[in-house]
Scaffold this motif. Structure first.
Motif, mmCIF file in Angstrom:
data_model
loop_
_atom_site.group_PDB
_atom_site.id
_atom_site.type_symbol
_atom_site.label_atom_id
_atom_site.label_comp_id
_atom_site.label_asym_id
_atom_site.label_seq_id
_atom_site.Cartn_x
_atom_site.Cartn_y
_atom_site.Cartn_z
ATOM 1 N N ILE A 325 10.063 3.135 1.667
ATOM 2 C CA ILE A 325 11.252 3.977 1.836
ATOM 3 C C ILE A 325 11.114 4.847 3.080
ATOM 4 C CG2 ILE A 325 12.599 5.871 0.835
ATOM 5 C CD1 ILE A 325 13.057 3.281 -0.628
ATOM 6 N N LEU A 326 9.958 5.476 3.237
ATOM 7 C CA LEU A 326 9.761 6.416 4.334
ATOM 8 C C LEU A 326 9.707 5.729 5.691
ATOM 9 C CD1 LEU A 326 7.092 8.809 2.763
ATOM 10 C CD2 LEU A 326 9.436 9.400 3.365
ATOM 11 N N GLN A 327 9.072 4.565 5.752
ATOM 12 C CA GLN A 327 8.812 3.939 7.042
ATOM 13 C C GLN A 327 9.907 2.990 7.499
ATOM 14 O OE1 GLN A 327 4.797 2.325 6.881
ATOM 15 N NE2 GLN A 327 4.088 4.191 5.895
ATOM 16 N N ALA A 328 10.753 2.557 6.603
ATOM 17 C CA ALA A 328 11.860 1.695 7.021
ATOM 18 C C ALA A 328 12.798 2.477 7.938
ATOM 19 C CB ALA A 328 12.615 1.182 5.800
ATOM 20 N N SER A 329 13.198 1.856 9.009
ATOM 21 C CA SER A 329 14.105 2.500 9.956
ATOM 22 C C SER A 329 15.402 2.897 9.270
ATOM 23 C CB SER A 329 14.409 1.554 11.113
ATOM 24 O OG SER A 329 15.484 2.040 11.888
ATOM 25 N N GLN A 330 15.860 4.097 9.551
ATOM 26 C CA GLN A 330 17.123 4.547 8.975
ATOM 27 C C GLN A 330 18.317 3.833 9.600
ATOM 28 O OE1 GLN A 330 17.310 8.844 8.961
ATOM 29 N NE2 GLN A 330 15.259 9.041 8.079
ATOM 30 N N PHE A 339 1.447 -3.762 12.704
ATOM 31 C CA PHE A 339 0.235 -4.509 13.031
ATOM 32 C C PHE A 339 -0.412 -3.941 14.293
ATOM 33 C CE2 PHE A 339 3.409 -7.289 11.078
ATOM 34 C CZ PHE A 339 2.741 -7.609 9.904
ATOM 35 N N GLN A 340 -1.660 -3.530 14.167
ATOM 36 C CA GLN A 340 -2.382 -2.965 15.301
ATOM 37 C C GLN A 340 -3.218 -4.037 15.974
ATOM 38 O OE1 GLN A 340 -2.516 0.128 16.997
ATOM 39 N NE2 GLN A 340 -3.604 -1.293 18.334
ATOM 40 N N TYR A 341 -2.816 -4.385 17.181
ATOM 41 C CA TYR A 341 -3.560 -5.373 17.958
ATOM 42 C C TYR A 341 -5.010 -4.943 18.113
ATOM 43 C CZ TYR A 341 -5.115 -7.846 22.169
ATOM 44 O OH TYR A 341 -5.832 -8.587 23.072
ATOM 45 N N TYR A 342 -5.927 -5.863 17.809
ATOM 46 C CA TYR A 342 -7.371 -5.655 17.954
ATOM 47 C C TYR A 342 -7.892 -4.511 17.091
ATOM 48 C CZ TYR A 342 -10.843 -8.047 20.850
ATOM 49 O OH TYR A 342 -11.828 -8.885 21.295
ATOM 50 N N GLY A 343 -7.137 -4.146 16.040
ATOM 51 C CA GLY A 343 -7.560 -3.023 15.201
ATOM 52 C C GLY A 343 -8.888 -3.250 14.516
ATOM 53 N N ALA A 344 -9.207 -4.511 14.170
ATOM 54 C CA ALA A 344 -10.525 -4.847 13.626
ATOM 55 C C ALA A 344 -11.383 -5.311 14.798
ATOM 56 C CB ALA A 344 -10.408 -5.936 12.572
ATOM 57 N N ARG A 353 -1.079 -1.236 9.627
ATOM 58 C CA ARG A 353 -0.662 0.157 9.752
ATOM 59 C C ARG A 353 0.509 0.379 8.786
ATOM 60 N NH1 ARG A 353 -4.933 0.364 11.701
ATOM 61 N NH2 ARG A 353 -5.548 1.066 13.789
ATOM 62 N N GLY A 354 0.676 1.621 8.346
ATOM 63 C CA GLY A 354 1.786 1.916 7.444
ATOM 64 C C GLY A 354 1.535 1.386 6.052
ATOM 65 N N ILE A 355 2.355 0.430 5.612
ATOM 66 C CA ILE A 355 2.225 -0.049 4.230
ATOM 67 C C ILE A 355 1.142 -1.111 4.073
ATOM 68 C CG2 ILE A 355 4.650 0.442 3.755
ATOM 69 C CD1 ILE A 355 5.135 -2.572 3.718
ATOM 70 N N GLN A 356 0.442 -1.464 5.140
ATOM 71 C CA GLN A 356 -0.710 -2.361 5.073
ATOM 72 C C GLN A 356 -0.343 -3.734 4.499
ATOM 73 O OE1 GLN A 356 -3.776 -1.742 6.220
ATOM 74 N NE2 GLN A 356 -3.576 0.416 6.718
ATOM 75 N N PHE A 357 0.285 -4.558 5.313
ATOM 76 C CA PHE A 357 0.649 -5.904 4.870
ATOM 77 C C PHE A 357 -0.583 -6.765 4.597
ATOM 78 C CE2 PHE A 357 4.592 -4.486 6.776
ATOM 79 C CZ PHE A 357 5.538 -4.991 5.896
ATOM 80 N N GLN A 358 -1.746 -6.376 5.152
ATOM 81 C CA GLN A 358 -2.982 -7.102 4.861
ATOM 82 C C GLN A 358 -3.512 -6.798 3.464
ATOM 83 O OE1 GLN A 358 -2.235 -5.792 7.777
ATOM 84 N NE2 GLN A 358 -3.124 -6.906 9.479
#
Length: 690
Positions: A325-330, A339-344, A353-358
């Motif tokens: 709810i909070l992160q969806a664009s209004q 998704f953070q490129y090269y985050g791992a 990032r955010g709701i963690q789709f992983q």
């Protein structure tokens, strides 16, 4: 020339909870200042209300290189707000580079305050100035000054209301320069210091290779597309969970005769259990503790009932739903930049990032049941009726809703998802890297890898493996490929509901290893090559099957491992030291510095052969995914989600097919000749896990 930039901004939206999209698109968002410099020149400051600097205009027109730490933020601020609100020229993404990503590519921390000491920079982030910046970036508490409506004293409310106005004011206010010039001057200094740290850091880091640079640019496109959320269903699901919470609280009061007001009143619950129910609690009341206590056969019935309520309530989390709810664009209900490129950075995989789709909840219900639950959520029944309907048909409502979270992600009208994932890509990749031909031949033919593992464990023909033996084989494949032993096997066995004695787990480990000698040798070869590279800096040491070798080399303060794809992963500040292995042995091994995944501290990390095998296998699997993203994009398949071995594309309803997408994904890159790939998937309008 190189142009370094850094913004300081303010908004009534919480960036960490609601995401960058909503943060910059708030009507109350504004830029307080921007620090910038060219190459080694003086650091300048642009302040709100100043005209756009002429030298920046020239730099943009001339196509200078633009650098920023977490450049996605600067790009969003500049191109979403500054171009429209202040008339600035558009910042070209193809000329913009990210310091943070460069650090990730070298195994360094992402946050600037951690990156500076990790690189040994003279310049350090101004932490005191950072605290002032945070204060100025958020709505001002009214009690920090006089009410602008009436001049009266304020309250503790974030909104502009005071006692004299009787709470009638609703204006959100921020600090202005005239209110506290010293705070703003401190923020300007802080912003300039950030640019200095970024400038020094950039000089000690490597630019992305052209191939990775191209991938980062595609990553920005994918992140900008976003993922559409079924907001209405999410809101209905939250109503059910909140109803359940209240129901469980009421039950807790009844069971404990009002001694415990809510299932979260842990101190009261613990006292009630110990004093009233005579239950000794050496443990706490966390999830695992409650499960352990409930296993007691002599447990007081009332205590058992209260603990079952506590256990059930622990599943009633709305965290993922609230995040949606909070992160969806209004504007369009799409979540962006997930998704953070090269985050791992140890493998180069993307991090969530955010709701963690992983890390979405596992799905056990059949998809048709999930669709039915979503229909119930959106029916005209009362909340209580919906709750009872779900409970009657499918079981505990909060569990059911948890399994629905994945399917609250939907395709846009007139579109569909095509989802494909590679079958057992890590098992295939590990066998390919190690030259384990018996395993590769299984994948090239019938693909019964779990039966193959079981046949080695039980010394039976692959066609005679039983269902229970196959399950053991599955656990062995998933748990033992990276040097895991008895404990690793038992941990994975728990996930798949397999229960065997430790002695048998040890025997299975030994049998598996005797049937996969090339993989076992690969662990040792990797460890020896890495140790030799640290022992003899500047020299190259190889390990792996011919034509698939990785190459280790120490250059400066980094141990580099070049993959068959040509990409290199990094281990900063390597040393040879005596280490304790996961199985308790004392031996010499490679240590290095990294940000610990659990503590988030920059600290010493230990390695062993299986660790290197895991890093390399996952890194090469990531490179397979990366190249597939390019091919899919070129063929019109627009990626919106990708998680390690899975890609989800959102395409027009009459476009493409699972078969075509799988074929595109399974094209073998030239560096991976001989790697057997296979993929399968589904298509539909709601995300799911088949």
């Amino acid at each position: 020339m190189k142009l370094h930039i850094d913004f300081e901004t303010r908004s009534d939206v919480d960036l960490t909870k609601q995401g960058l999209e909503n943060y910059v698109n708030s009507t109350l968002f504004d830029v307080m200042c921007m620090a910038y410099c060219f190459d080694d020149g003086p650091i300048e400051i642009w302040k709100f209300g100043d005209p756009f600097p002429f030298d920046l205009q020239v730099a943009i027109e001339d196509g200078d290189t633009i650098l920023a730490h977490n450049a996605a933020f600067e790009l969003a601020v500049w191109n979403t707000v500054c171009t429209k609100k202040y008339g600035w020229p558009k910042l070209p993404i193809e000329k913009t580079f990210c310091n943070m990503v460069m650090g990730y590519g070298m195994g360094l921390p992402g946050k600037l305050e951690k990156l500076s000491p990790a690189l040994g920079l003279k310049a350090e982030k101004d932490m005191k100035g950072g605290r002032i910046m945070l204060q100025l970036s958020q709505p001002r508490k009214v009690n920090e000054g006089q009410c602008k409506i009436c001049g009266g004293s304020g309250t503790e409310d974030l909104y502009h209301a005071c006692e004299a106005c009787n709470g009638s004011g609703d204006e959100i206010i921020f600090w202005e320069y005239k209110d506290a010039p010293e705070k703003f001057e401190a923020m300007y200094s802080y912003c300039k210091q950030d640019v200095e740290v970024e400038r020094q850091a950039e000089k000690r880091m490597l630019m992305l290779t052209p191939k990775e640079r191209k991938l980062w640019l595609l990553d920005q496109v994918i992140n900008e597309r976003g993922i559409l959320i079924d907001i209405n269903s999410v809101n209905k699901a939250i109503e059910i969970i909140n109803y359940e919470k209240q129901r469980l609280n009421d039950e807790m009061k009844v069971v404990t005769n009002n001694a415990v007001a809510t299932y979260n009143s842990l101190a009261d619950l613990k006292n009630w259990l110990e004093i009233i129910c005579d239950v000794k609690l050496p443990e706490g009341l966390a999830k695992g503790d409650v499960s352990n206590i409930l296993r007691r056969k002599d447990l007081n019935p009332k205590a058992r009932q209260a603990l079952l309520i506590r256990q059930e309530a622990s599943k009633s989390s709305t965290a993922k739903l609230n995040a949606m709810i909070l992160q969806a664009s209004q504007k369009d209900f799409r979540i962006r930049r997930a998704f953070q490129y090269y985050g791992a950075y140890s493998t180069g995989r993307w991090a969530g990032r955010g709701i963690q789709f992983q890390n979405l909840p596992r799905q056990y219900l059949k998809f048709e049941n999930i669709l039915d639950i979503i229909d119930i959520l959106n029916s005209s029944k009362t909340v209580a009726q919906k709750r009872d309907h779900i409970d009657m048909m499918y079981g505990q409502p909060t569990n059911c809703i948890s399994e629905c979270i994945r399917s609250f992600i939907i395709a846009a009208p007139g579109h569909k998802f095509i989802d494909c994932d590679w079958n057992s890509i890590e098992a295939r990749m590990l066998a390919w890297l190690a030259g384990e031909e018996s395993v590769l031949n299984i994948f090239r033919t019938h693909g019964k890898i779990y039966e193959h593992a079981a046949s080695k464990v039980y010394n039976v023909d692959i066609g005679k493996v039983t269902k229970d033996q196959r399950q053991i084989g599955k656990v062995a494949v998933l748990a033992l490929g990276y040097g895991g032993g008895k404990s690793a096997f038992q941990s994975m066995a728990t996930v798949y509901g397999v229960k065997i004695p430790d002695k048998q787990a040890e025997e299975i480990k030994s049998s598996w290893r005797s049937g996969h000698t090339n993989i076992v040798r690969y662990w040792a070869d990797l460890e020896n090559a890495a140790m030799d590279a640290v022992r003899f800096p500047g020299r190259v040491f190889e390990a792996g099957a011919k034509g698939r070798q990785v190459k280790y080399k120490v250059v400066g303060s980094f141990l580099w491992c070049q993959l068959p794809s040509g990409r290199a992963i990094s281990y900063p500040y390597p040393k040879l030291e005596m280490v304790t292995t996961p199985w308790g042995a004392e031996k010499e091994g490679v240590t290095y510095m990294a940000e610990d995944a659990n503590t988030r501290k920059w600290e010493l990390q230990k390695t062993y052969g299986g660790f290197f095998a895991e890093n390399i296998t996952q890194a090469c699997s990531r490179d397979i995914l990366a190249e597939a993203l390019f091919r899919l994009e070129d063929k019109g398949y627009k990626t919106v989600i990708h998680v390690h071995d899975e890609i989800v594309c959102e395409v027009p309803t009459n476009f493409g097919s699972v078969e075509e997408m799988a074929k595109i994904m399974c094209e073998i890159p030239s560096w991976a000749t001989g790697l057997p790939l296979a993929a399968e998937g589904w298509e539909g309008t709601r995300f799911r896990k088949d």
